[in-house]
Design a protein around this motif. Sequence first.
Motif, mmCIF file in Angstrom:
data_model
loop_
_atom_site.group_PDB
_atom_site.id
_atom_site.type_symbol
_atom_site.label_atom_id
_atom_site.label_comp_id
_atom_site.label_asym_id
_atom_site.label_seq_id
_atom_site.Cartn_x
_atom_site.Cartn_y
_atom_site.Cartn_z
ATOM 1 N N GLY A 255 86.188 24.219 -31.169
ATOM 2 C CA GLY A 255 87.481 24.501 -30.485
ATOM 3 C C GLY A 255 88.519 23.917 -31.407
ATOM 4 O O GLY A 255 88.172 23.295 -32.430
ATOM 5 N N ASP A 257 92.222 21.645 -31.905
ATOM 6 C CA ASP A 257 92.376 20.017 -31.742
ATOM 7 C C ASP A 257 93.528 19.963 -30.596
ATOM 8 O O ASP A 257 94.483 19.492 -30.725
ATOM 9 C CB ASP A 257 92.934 19.058 -32.908
ATOM 10 C CG ASP A 257 93.091 17.813 -32.605
ATOM 11 O OD1 ASP A 257 92.453 17.278 -31.644
ATOM 12 O OD2 ASP A 257 93.795 17.209 -33.605
ATOM 13 N N PRO A 259 93.321 18.896 -26.698
ATOM 14 C CA PRO A 259 92.488 18.518 -25.921
ATOM 15 C C PRO A 259 93.000 19.021 -24.083
ATOM 16 O O PRO A 259 94.248 19.140 -24.044
ATOM 17 C CB PRO A 259 92.563 16.715 -25.717
ATOM 18 C CG PRO A 259 93.969 16.621 -26.444
ATOM 19 C CD PRO A 259 94.101 17.835 -27.220
ATOM 20 N N VAL A 282 89.686 27.533 -22.314
ATOM 21 C CA VAL A 282 88.770 26.718 -23.131
ATOM 22 C C VAL A 282 87.842 27.882 -23.623
ATOM 23 O O VAL A 282 87.315 27.627 -24.832
ATOM 24 C CB VAL A 282 87.982 25.660 -22.331
ATOM 25 C CG1 VAL A 282 86.867 25.146 -22.964
ATOM 26 C CG2 VAL A 282 89.043 24.588 -21.665
ATOM 27 N N LYS A 309 88.337 20.998 -25.137
ATOM 28 C CA LYS A 309 89.274 21.472 -26.102
ATOM 29 C C LYS A 309 89.674 22.994 -25.730
ATOM 30 O O LYS A 309 88.723 23.638 -25.396
ATOM 31 C CB LYS A 309 89.053 21.086 -27.615
ATOM 32 C CG LYS A 309 88.803 19.761 -27.887
ATOM 33 C CD LYS A 309 88.296 19.533 -29.319
ATOM 34 C CE LYS A 309 88.100 18.047 -29.620
ATOM 35 N NZ LYS A 309 87.792 18.083 -31.211
ATOM 36 N N LYS A 310 90.751 23.355 -26.518
ATOM 37 C CA LYS A 310 90.926 24.651 -26.458
ATOM 38 C C LYS A 310 90.014 25.557 -27.403
ATOM 39 O O LYS A 310 89.748 25.180 -28.479
ATOM 40 C CB LYS A 310 92.547 24.949 -26.567
ATOM 41 C CG LYS A 310 93.592 24.408 -25.968
ATOM 42 C CD LYS A 310 93.823 25.335 -24.710
ATOM 43 C CE LYS A 310 94.866 24.646 -23.641
ATOM 44 N NZ LYS A 310 95.400 25.739 -22.480
#
Length: 572
Positions: A255, A257, A259, A282, A309-310
């Motif tokens: 992912g 950065d 959150p 996500v 995280k995305k």
Amino acid sequence: MTEYGRGPGPEPWHPEDPQYGDQGWTGHETQQGQMPYVAGPQQYQQEPQPQQPYYAQQQGRYPQAQQPPYAQQPQQMPYPQHPQQHQHPQQHPQQETYGGQGQVWDTGQVHYAEVPQTADPYAGVDPYAQQQSSGYPGEAPDLYGTPEAFPPPRPPSMRHLQTEEPWQEEEDAAADSFLAGGGGGDNDDGDGDGDDGGRGGRRPGRSGGKPKKRSGMACLIAAVVIVAVVGGGGYYGYSYLKDKFGAAEDFAGAGIDVPVDVQIPKGAGLGQMGRILKEAGVVASAQAFVDAAKSANGTSIQPGTYPLKKKMSAASVVEVMTDPSKLHVLTISEGSRNSAVYAAIDKKLEKPEGTTAGIAKREVKNLGLPAWANNDSKIMDPLEGFLYPMRYDLTKDSTPESLLKQMVKNATDKYTELGIEAKSKELGLENPLQVITVASLVNAEGKNHDDFRKMSEVVYNRLKKTNDVTNRKIEFDSTYNYIKNQSEINFNLKEAKAFVHPYNTHNVTGLPPGPINNPGLEALTATLSPDHGGWMFFVSVDGDKTTFTKTYDEHLQLVAEFQERQKQKNGG
């Protein structure tokens, strides 16, 4: 010229050929079985009637006409009555002719000789009305008076004439019907499904059945609708096939950065979890998460809040969610001391050590404690026993103060539900706080629910004024360990008895000023419903099973056995 033929020629009007002849047509149907009149001394020729317009002549057959096909002439007879008696032809076969003033016309028909009669049987009869068949020999059948009859003859000049009439209103109505879902009015195939009542799709009065002109706007809208339906169906069909048989869309890596905290509710299945994760950005698709979770024992995923995280790959998400340490929740175990709870909050919220303990001490009156709590100045921590043990989901908005308030509220609600205020008097205790204190001792010394009930019986029997064995001392090691903030089994008992402290039950009589931990539900219910077996002593010889006794001698035997085990364990 007569109404029976096209002229003086020998060609008669043939009833089975309505298109025969091209001149002298008057629009009248052939009168079957009607006998012509032969005048006496003077012959009367029928005065030619002015030819009526086609639609006026055909009114009886076509709805558009406004007049009957043969209007009656009020005071004119086609054959005026002669003052003299009419003479009829003699009944012998001969070709009938009309003569007068040196002229003879051959009608081409055979008649019979005149029979003298005294009265005219045809007086007052409409010569243009259809006559019944007289049954004379050789008379031709009426081919226009039956349902199977030919249509009436039409003049040659109008046989192929197409009348133009405005149909704009009908075309607009047809367009509206099509847009409303009807679509059956513009039937040019003549199949009877249109709005013309099953007349083969032709409009009334239109002999040629010319197809109607369609509205350009209706056609345009129809084309747009068809394109939309076909395009939409193809898109959804493609999406269905892709989702059904294609590989699920997925991100790569751990992912970006960015959150994000994702909360999974209780009872959520893998499919619901996947949808929640996709909505949070996500995972790329819910199906990718489901597939990854099934291949990695994803059924062990617990509800709670997870720090993610995305744009994570589904495998990375499952790895985080199957690790209990990564679950963004705080779980308070039954029998936990407040000191352990404060440290856990600091760690989970990434606060400096001692932050939560300082807030608890400063804000104790603002955290929602009930009125019967903190009524003894000797209490070490007023919040002890009120941080109810359970799991607490953490979010980005969680703070030490918010968590402490939630824990106190949960404990107060549970104590109210159990009715400890009323039951404290039934148990011989001074106040509800002592119920929580007994439950905390039971939870610290027992190991299971059966132990808890027997352990609460031990406490109540040692508190009795008739207790001359321990002289109303509880003598629980757990109280000494609480003072020392330790959990030791092997400590110097003589030193413990000599240590003076309000919480040291080896030194003082009765209960400590307050709870020594946060008891769970099983310990609370056992405290409210003791065993009543008369138990006074207990020892856990092997450190696993607790043995209860009623007499001091039995207790001394068990204590000796326990000490021997401890020596063997320590190599002594």
